[in-house]
Design a protein around this motif. Structure first.
Motif, PDB file in Angstrom:
ATOM      1  N   GLU A   1       0.833  -1.205   0.000  1.00 40.76           N
ATOM      2  CA  GLU A   1       0.000   0.000   0.000  1.00 40.76           C
ATOM      3  C   GLU A   1       0.867   1.254   0.000  1.00 40.76           C
ATOM      4  O   GLU A   1       0.605   2.225  -0.711  1.00 40.76           O
ATOM      5  N   ARG A   2       1.949   1.216   0.816  1.00 39.89           N
ATOM      6  CA  ARG A   2       2.823   2.386   0.874  1.00 39.89           C
ATOM      7  C   ARG A   2       3.466   2.626  -0.482  1.00 39.89           C
ATOM      8  O   ARG A   2       3.540   3.758  -0.961  1.00 39.89           O
ATOM      9  N   LEU A   3       3.905   1.524  -1.111  1.00 38.95           N
ATOM     10  CA  LEU A   3       4.515   1.643  -2.429  1.00 38.95           C
ATOM     11  C   LEU A   3       3.537   2.260  -3.411  1.00 38.95           C
ATOM     12  O   LEU A   3       3.868   3.143  -4.209  1.00 38.95           O
ATOM     13  N   GLN A   4       2.283   1.786  -3.326  1.00 38.24           N
ATOM     14  CA  GLN A   4       1.276   2.304  -4.246  1.00 38.24           C
ATOM     15  C   GLN A   4       1.061   3.795  -4.026  1.00 38.24           C
ATOM     16  O   GLN A   4       0.925   4.567  -4.979  1.00 38.24           O
ATOM     17  N   ALA A   5       1.040   4.219  -2.745  1.00 38.49           N
ATOM     18  CA  ALA A   5       0.846   5.642  -2.462  1.00 38.49           C
ATOM     19  C   ALA A   5       1.990   6.461  -3.046  1.00 38.49           C
ATOM     20  O   ALA A   5       1.777   7.516  -3.673  1.00 38.49           O
ATOM     21  N   GLU A   6       3.232   5.942  -2.884  1.00 38.07           N
ATOM     22  CA  GLU A   6       4.384   6.643  -3.460  1.00 38.07           C
ATOM     23  C   GLU A   6       4.236   6.785  -4.964  1.00 38.07           C
ATOM     24  O   GLU A   6       4.455   7.851  -5.539  1.00 38.07           O
ATOM     25  N   LEU A   7       3.863   5.663  -5.598  1.00 42.58           N
ATOM     26  CA  LEU A   7       3.757   5.693  -7.044  1.00 42.58           C
ATOM     27  C   LEU A   7       2.677   6.666  -7.498  1.00 42.58           C
ATOM     28  O   LEU A   7       2.815   7.330  -8.533  1.00 42.58           O
ATOM     29  N   ILE A   8       1.576   6.745  -6.725  1.00 47.05           N
ATOM     30  CA  ILE A   8       0.503   7.667  -7.105  1.00 47.05           C
ATOM     31  C   ILE A   8       1.005   9.098  -7.040  1.00 47.05           C
ATOM     32  O   ILE A   8       0.708   9.929  -7.908  1.00 47.05           O
ATOM     33  N   GLN A   9       1.825   9.386  -6.007  1.00 48.63           N
ATOM     34  CA  GLN A   9       2.423  10.712  -5.926  1.00 48.63           C
ATOM     35  C   GLN A   9       3.258  11.000  -7.150  1.00 48.63           C
ATOM     36  O   GLN A   9       3.184  12.079  -7.749  1.00 48.63           O
TER      37      GLN A   9
ATOM     38  N   HIS B   1       3.648   8.636 -17.563  1.00 48.90           N
ATOM     39  CA  HIS B   1       4.692   7.641 -17.510  1.00 48.90           C
ATOM     40  C   HIS B   1       4.090   6.253 -17.408  1.00 48.90           C
ATOM     41  O   HIS B   1       3.411   5.911 -16.455  1.00 48.90           O
ATOM     42  N   GLU B   2       4.334   5.427 -18.396  1.00 44.54           N
ATOM     43  CA  GLU B   2       3.643   4.145 -18.485  1.00 44.54           C
ATOM     44  C   GLU B   2       4.042   3.200 -17.371  1.00 44.54           C
ATOM     45  O   GLU B   2       3.229   2.463 -16.833  1.00 44.54           O
ATOM     46  N   TRP B   3       5.297   3.222 -17.046  1.00 41.89           N
ATOM     47  CA  TRP B   3       5.808   2.315 -16.029  1.00 41.89           C
ATOM     48  C   TRP B   3       5.101   2.551 -14.698  1.00 41.89           C
ATOM     49  O   TRP B   3       4.693   1.637 -14.009  1.00 41.89           O
ATOM     50  N   ILE B   4       4.916   3.846 -14.391  1.00 37.67           N
ATOM     51  CA  ILE B   4       4.287   4.153 -13.107  1.00 37.67           C
ATOM     52  C   ILE B   4       2.838   3.646 -13.084  1.00 37.67           C
ATOM     53  O   ILE B   4       2.373   3.041 -12.131  1.00 37.67           O
ATOM     54  N   ARG B   5       2.177   3.868 -14.221  1.00 34.28           N
ATOM     55  CA  ARG B   5       0.785   3.422 -14.266  1.00 34.28           C
ATOM     56  C   ARG B   5       0.691   1.912 -14.133  1.00 34.28           C
ATOM     57  O   ARG B   5      -0.123   1.374 -13.386  1.00 34.28           O
ATOM     58  N   ALA B   6       1.571   1.244 -14.872  1.00 36.04           N
ATOM     59  CA  ALA B   6       1.555  -0.224 -14.818  1.00 36.04           C
ATOM     60  C   ALA B   6       1.830  -0.710 -13.407  1.00 36.04           C
ATOM     61  O   ALA B   6       1.203  -1.653 -12.915  1.00 36.04           O
TER      62      ALA B   6
ATOM     63  N   ASP C   1      -1.145  -0.423 -11.173  1.00 36.75           N
ATOM     64  CA  ASP C   1      -2.084  -1.519 -11.439  1.00 36.75           C
ATOM     65  C   ASP C   1      -1.623  -2.800 -10.799  1.00 36.75           C
ATOM     66  O   ASP C   1      -2.416  -3.545 -10.208  1.00 36.75           O
ATOM     67  N   VAL C   2      -0.308  -3.039 -10.921  1.00 37.60           N
ATOM     68  CA  VAL C   2       0.205  -4.281 -10.346  1.00 37.60           C
ATOM     69  C   VAL C   2       0.015  -4.287  -8.833  1.00 37.60           C
ATOM     70  O   VAL C   2      -0.374  -5.299  -8.251  1.00 37.60           O
ATOM     71  N   CYS C   3       0.284  -3.142  -8.195  1.00 31.93           N
ATOM     72  CA  CYS C   3       0.086  -3.076  -6.742  1.00 31.93           C
ATOM     73  C   CYS C   3      -1.351  -3.417  -6.382  1.00 31.93           C
ATOM     74  O   CYS C   3      -1.616  -4.165  -5.440  1.00 31.93           O
TER      75      CYS C   3
ATOM     76  N   ILE D   1      -1.337 -16.777  -3.364  1.00 36.54           N
ATOM     77  CA  ILE D   1       0.055 -16.334  -3.387  1.00 36.54           C
ATOM     78  C   ILE D   1       0.667 -16.600  -4.759  1.00 36.54           C
ATOM     79  O   ILE D   1       1.427 -15.785  -5.289  1.00 36.54           O
ATOM     80  N   GLN D   2       0.286 -17.712  -5.337  1.00 37.94           N
ATOM     81  CA  GLN D   2       0.836 -18.054  -6.638  1.00 37.94           C
ATOM     82  C   GLN D   2       0.465 -17.006  -7.672  1.00 37.94           C
ATOM     83  O   GLN D   2       1.275 -16.601  -8.499  1.00 37.94           O
ATOM     84  N   GLY D   3      -0.799 -16.542  -7.617  1.00 35.69           N
ATOM     85  CA  GLY D   3      -1.230 -15.514  -8.552  1.00 35.69           C
ATOM     86  C   GLY D   3      -0.402 -14.255  -8.412  1.00 35.69           C
ATOM     87  O   GLY D   3      -0.002 -13.631  -9.395  1.00 35.69           O
ATOM     88  N   SER D   4      -0.125 -13.880  -7.156  1.00 36.95           N
ATOM     89  CA  SER D   4       0.674 -12.675  -6.955  1.00 36.95           C
ATOM     90  C   SER D   4       2.085 -12.860  -7.493  1.00 36.95           C
ATOM     91  O   SER D   4       2.654 -11.953  -8.099  1.00 36.95           O
ATOM     92  N   LEU D   5       2.625 -14.053  -7.279  1.00 45.65           N
ATOM     93  CA  LEU D   5       3.969 -14.299  -7.805  1.00 45.65           C
ATOM     94  C   LEU D   5       3.974 -14.192  -9.325  1.00 45.65           C
ATOM     95  O   LEU D   5       4.917 -13.638  -9.918  1.00 45.65           O
ATOM     96  N   ASN D   6       2.924 -14.700  -9.950  1.00 42.27           N
ATOM     97  CA  ASN D   6       2.848 -14.601 -11.415  1.00 42.27           C
ATOM     98  C   ASN D   6       2.813 -13.153 -11.858  1.00 42.27           C
ATOM     99  O   ASN D   6       3.458 -12.769 -12.840  1.00 42.27           O
ATOM    100  N   GLU D   7       2.034 -12.338 -11.117  1.00 40.54           N
ATOM    101  CA  GLU D   7       1.970 -10.919 -11.449  1.00 40.54           C
ATOM    102  C   GLU D   7       3.354 -10.284 -11.374  1.00 40.54           C
ATOM    103  O   GLU D   7       3.756  -9.497 -12.241  1.00 40.54           O
ATOM    104  N   LEU D   8       4.082 -10.614 -10.309  1.00 40.44           N
ATOM    105  CA  LEU D   8       5.403 -10.036 -10.133  1.00 40.44           C
ATOM    106  C   LEU D   8       6.345 -10.465 -11.252  1.00 40.44           C
ATOM    107  O   LEU D   8       7.137  -9.659 -11.747  1.00 40.44           O
ATOM    108  N   ASP D   9       6.203 -11.724 -11.652  1.00 40.16           N
ATOM    109  CA  ASP D   9       7.034 -12.185 -12.770  1.00 40.16           C
ATOM    110  C   ASP D   9       6.731 -11.395 -14.021  1.00 40.16           C
ATOM    111  O   ASP D   9       7.615 -11.008 -14.786  1.00 40.16           O
ATOM    112  N   ARG D  10       5.421 -11.152 -14.196  1.00 37.88           N
ATOM    113  CA  ARG D  10       5.012 -10.444 -15.401  1.00 37.88           C
ATOM    114  C   ARG D  10       5.639  -9.059 -15.442  1.00 37.88           C
ATOM    115  O   ARG D  10       6.162  -8.607 -16.474  1.00 37.88           O
ATOM    116  N   ILE D  11       5.585  -8.367 -14.286  1.00 41.30           N
ATOM    117  CA  ILE D  11       6.103  -7.005 -14.331  1.00 41.30           C
ATOM    118  C   ILE D  11       7.624  -7.011 -14.442  1.00 41.30           C
ATOM    119  O   ILE D  11       8.222  -6.100 -15.027  1.00 41.30           O
ATOM    120  N   GLN D  12       8.219  -8.079 -13.931  1.00 45.48           N
ATOM    121  CA  GLN D  12       9.653  -8.200 -14.088  1.00 45.48           C
ATOM    122  C   GLN D  12      10.000  -8.291 -15.558  1.00 45.48           C
ATOM    123  O   GLN D  12      10.942  -7.651 -16.031  1.00 45.48           O
TER     124      GLN D  12
END
Lengths: 425, 471
Positions: free
Chosen positions: B114-122, B130-135, B138-140, B149-160
């Motif tokens: 949540e904190r990360l998301q708030a930073e990114l929104i700022q 900036h596309e990266w920030i928007r993406a 969304d990922v957050c 948990i597996q779904g979240s890991l997949n999401e993280l892989d995707r953004i990686q």
């Protein structure tokens, strides 16, 4: 035990049927309906029984039905054949060569049974007309009977099991016959929360996920949870048995089973049942099993009341007393001796219950609830008729089917009730 | 007698409590979002709803509170988890805590995201395209809403993967790496805390208490759909249902009781047999079928156009009472007919069988032997005793006075209680649903109680003691 109940049921039905011409007629009518429901796939279907094309013989209908059961070795190119437009040397279609979902846009916009219809031959005529999309009404009637009878029959089976169970226990044991030792009470109370936890709360995620996936899976999971719940309570009971050495804990306490079950039944009958139906169906995923289960769960109170009243009468009879003095256990007396003789009013209740369930099911599908969107049932055809107010055939025939089925069941119920009424003059 | 009535009325309370619990829990599991429904019903522009307004409406409706007085869960789940406002995030956190068995770590992980998301929104405010920030935002969002948990890991892989392909270098990247590490940790190190139960006590600030305390004081809440007080909606709808029910019950009794008595007197004659058969068929006709047929043949459409089909007619305010009365009655003829015919069939058969059992009694013979006219014998002596089953019938229609008939009101578009409840159920308008269910249940129980009281009053041989034994 099971055999004597079934034999009893059939004996009552048969004895009644032979005496009264009208009820024999009703039974025959119902048999025709049951036949139609069981074999609806063979009576109204778009695939032909047999087709001979270029010398090779195919049995498409039988193939596709057996595919459903055994998995098929169906030649792939035959799968979505349009058999009707094939030039065949010999082809034999079922009497009603349409599925209720077959869209026939050439004859769409609701052809009346009396209009001119553009079909290839008189065999393909829509005898009872079509709806807006050209779906055949007669085929809809035949397949609708499957759904109606399925719902009626299985819902009442559920209601019967629950109603007999609760009613007989409440009636036979009353408030003062079932007793339990204090040790067991303490054990059960202590382990109540853990059993609830491990049965239901611990499995919450599994239950939720299976509810979204498939209703049957959810039901099986639910049964398993109930099993765990009862299992832990059973272990608790066993664990606390040794405590009975101390006289204080050996003392037996009466369980007011009758009182509790009667209050429960009152609460159940106070909830407006149609409401409960609509509420649950609006929330859960629509499927026919859901409808069956809900109707079953709301219809058991009538059967329970009759069973209880009968057992209250029976338990003071002599043969029960002699069975008790022979040393039979309470459970055996209840299920082997008392219950089979209490069944007559239950059969009446069953007949009316089936007709009520069929009415409820058609009312629900009329409102568009409970079934997946494309299911054609009698009620859904009536709903279409309402949209399309000049298509009287869409309203008349499905309604007649419902009326016929309900009347037959009510008729049987009435006759059986008159037969077993002790005040018959 | 008062004892009995008091005991019965006292039983209302736990019964109503049980019914309210059932309705409440059915509604809580409903997938819809009432806040969105409320906001969207006035604002059709389809723009994103501002989070602040969303949260404010949510707080007003009390949806940020926990559901009940206590929650029974496993040891794995942290108490703070129930204070998360967003329902999907709350459920996701509970699911993941349950899966891994480590609620505290999961909670901290969520807070980190949540904190990360708030930073990114700022950052997005500064750099909106900036596309990266928007993406990443969304990922957050997905990470905190994902139930596995597996779904979240997949999401993280995707953004990686996206990140690698675009060759970004941003400080938030390290945060994602940290998040990934923690998710893996949760997935691999499973604690058995979720095998142990725990009860979390929420106290009196919970949704159920909020609703119940207001309901008892008469405040039935505000409809999600209309934003009007539910009490007003019910006050508008109930009179119509009441009117139709009362009229049809009156007509039904006035017609059926004489028919029943007549057919019991002329029992066995061919006319009586014909009438009985006709009444039997009448009682088996599904009412929605007859209503549809009547609409097709007698209402609008290609055939006769005698009766109006929808609603209750339009009345201008200047019309005299007679005009309004005529207009409304014209609209009500078909509904009342459909309501009544089934009751006529049922009640006449009941009264016939009641009269039949009375006619056999000895006192009827005595009265006739004394020389009384047959009319006197029939009505003065016989009929009063046959009234008993009719009285219980009357009480069984009591609940219908308020809850009406879903199907008939739906078909004829009559704005009564039945239509109100049905529309509310379909639209998930829960304040209305609760109130109508509670009212219907109260009426049902009142009806049963009144039936019992009337039964004892009508037949002095039955006292409450024997009656409760008979029951």
């Amino acid at each position: 035990m099971k055999r004597s109940i079934v034999v009893n049921f059939i004996a009552i039905l048969q004895s009644n049927a032979s005496q009264n011409r009208a009820s024999r007629f009703a039974m025959k009518g119902l048999l025709v309906l049951v036949f139609m429901a069981l074999f609806s796939g063979f009576i109204a279907n778009e695939k032909p029984y047999v087709a001979v094309i270029e010398g090779k013989t195919y049995f498409p209908l039988f193939h596709s039905i057996s595919e459903g059961f055994l998995g098929g070795s169906y030649p792939n190119e035959m799968r979505n054949f349009d058999w009707k437009n094939k030039n065949a040397d010999f082809i034999l279609f079922p009497p009603i060569p349409y599925l209720p979902s077959n869209i026939d846009l050439i004859n769409g916009q609701s052809k009346s049974p009396f209009d001119k219809q553009e079909v290839r031959s008189i065999l393909f005529r829509h005898w009872l007309g079509t709806d807006e999309l050209g779906r055949d009404v007669l085929a809809g009637l035949v397949h609708g009977s499957t759904i109606a009878l399925k719902v009626g029959f299985f819902a009442m089976t559920i209601a019967l099991i629950i109603g007999l169970l609760f009613g007989s226990v409440a009636g036979f044991f009353g408030d003062s016959r079932l007793s339990i030792s204090r040790a067991s009470i303490i054990g059960l109370l202590l382990f109540l929360f853990p059993s609830l936890f491990y049965g239901f709360i611990f499995r919450e995620n599994i239950l939720e996920k299976s509810l979204a996936d498939s209703f049957v899976l959810f039901f099986l999971n639910l049964i398993f949870s109930i099993f765990i719940f009862l299992g832990i309570l059973f272990i608790a009971w066993l664990l606390f048995k040794p405590l009975k050495i101390i006289p204080f804990f050996r003392k037996r306490v009466n369980l007011p089973l009758d009182f509790v079950l009667m209050r429960g039944m009152e609460i159940f009958t106070s909830v407006p049942t149609f409401f409960l139906l609509v509420a649950v169906i609006a929330v859960a995923k629509p499927s026919i099993s859901l409808v069956i289960l809900i109707i079953g769960l709301t219809s058991w109170t009538g059967i329970a009341k009759y069973t209880r009243a009968e057992l209250l009468r029976i338990r003071s009879l002599d043969y029960i007393e002699s069975a008790e003095s022979l040393g039979y256990s309470h459970l055996r007396i209840l299920f082997q001796h008392a219950l089979p003789n209490a069944l007559s009013p239950v059969i009446v209740s069953l007949a009316f219950g089936i007709s009520n369930a069929i009415l409820l099911e058609s009312a629900l599908s009329f409102l568009g609830l409970g079934f997946p969107a494309d299911t054609i049932t009698w009620g859904s055809m009536l709903a279409e008729a309402r949209m399309n107010s000049s298509a009287w055939w869409l309203a008349l025939f499905p309604g007649l089917a419902i009326f016929f089925t309900v009347t037959m069941c009510n008729f049987l119920g009435e006759n059986i009730r008159d037969e077993i009424d002790p005040k018959k003059s | 007698m008062f004892n009995y009535i008091l005991r019965r009325i006292l039983f209302f309370v736990p019964a109503l409590f049980a019914i309210s619990l059932i309705t409440f829990f059915l509604s809580v599991n409903d997938p819809g979002d009432p806040v969105e429904a409320m906001l969207n019903s006035t604002d059709f522009s389809g723009k994103q709803i501002d989070t602040k307004i969303y949260n404010e409406v949510r707080r007003d409706l009390g949806l940020n509170l926990p559901i009940f007085y206590f929650t029974a869960t496993s040891q794995a789940i942290v108490q703070d988890a129930f204070l998360i406002e967003d329902i999907t995030k709350r459920q996701a956190l509970i699911q993941i805590s349950h899966e891994s068995g480590r609620g505290q770590e999961a909670f901290e992980l969520f807070m980190l995201i949540e904190r990360l998301q708030a930073e990114l929104i700022q950052k997005r405010l500064v750099n909106p395209d900036h596309e990266w920030i928007r993406a990443s935002i969304d990922v957050c969002n997905t990470l905190t809403s994902n139930k596995s948990i597996q779904g979240s890991l997949n999401e993280l892989d995707r953004i990686q993967k996206i990140n690698d392909s675009q060759n970004m270098s941003d400080p938030s990247l390290n945060a994602f790496v940290e998040i990934r590490k923690r998710f893996l940790d949760l997935a691999e190190n499973h604690s058995y805390a979720n095998w142990f139960p725990k009860i979390i006590w929420h106290g009196f600030s919970n949704q159920y208490h909020r609703w119940a305390s207001r309901f008892i004081q008469g405040d039935m809440g505000i409809s999600y759909f209309d934003k009007r007080p539910v009490a007003e909606l019910i006050a508008e709808a109930a009179p119509w249902t009441f009117l139709i029910s009362v009229v049809s019950i009156l007509i039904a009794f006035l017609i059926s009781v004489p028919i029943g008595v007549w057919s019991s007197v002329h029992r066995g004659s061919s006319l009586d047999q014909g009438v009985s058969l006709f009444l039997f068929f009448l009682s088996s006709l599904p009412n929605f079928w007859i209503a549809t047929l009547l609409i097709i043949f007698l209402g609008g459409g290609d055939y006769l156009n005698i009766f109006p089909v929808h609603g209750l007619g339009y009345n201008s305010t200047g019309d005299s009472f007679l005009v309004r009365f005529a207009n409304t009655s014209h609209h009500l003829i078909l509904p009342v007919f459909c309501w009544t015919y089934a009751s006529i069939a049922y009640i006449s058969r009941q009264s016939r069988s009641g009269m039949l059992s009375v006619l056999k009694e000895d006192y009827m013979l005595t009265a006739k032997a004394k020389g009384l006219s047959s009319k006197k014998v029939l009505w003065k002596h016989g009929f009063r005793n046959a009234l008993l089953p009719q009285i219980t019938l009357l009480s069984s229609v009591f609940p219908l006075l308020i809850s009406g008939s879903f199907v008939l009101e739906y078909i004829f578009s009559i704005p009564g209680m039945g239509k109100l409840s049905y529309d509310a159920l379909i639209a998930r308008n829960f304040p209305v649903v609760y109130s109508t269910v509670m009212m219907a249940s109260v009426m049902t129980m009142l009806g049963m109680l009144i039936a019992d009281i009337l039964y004892v009053w009508a037949d002095p041989r039955i006292s409450f003691n024997t009656k409760s034994k008979m029951k």
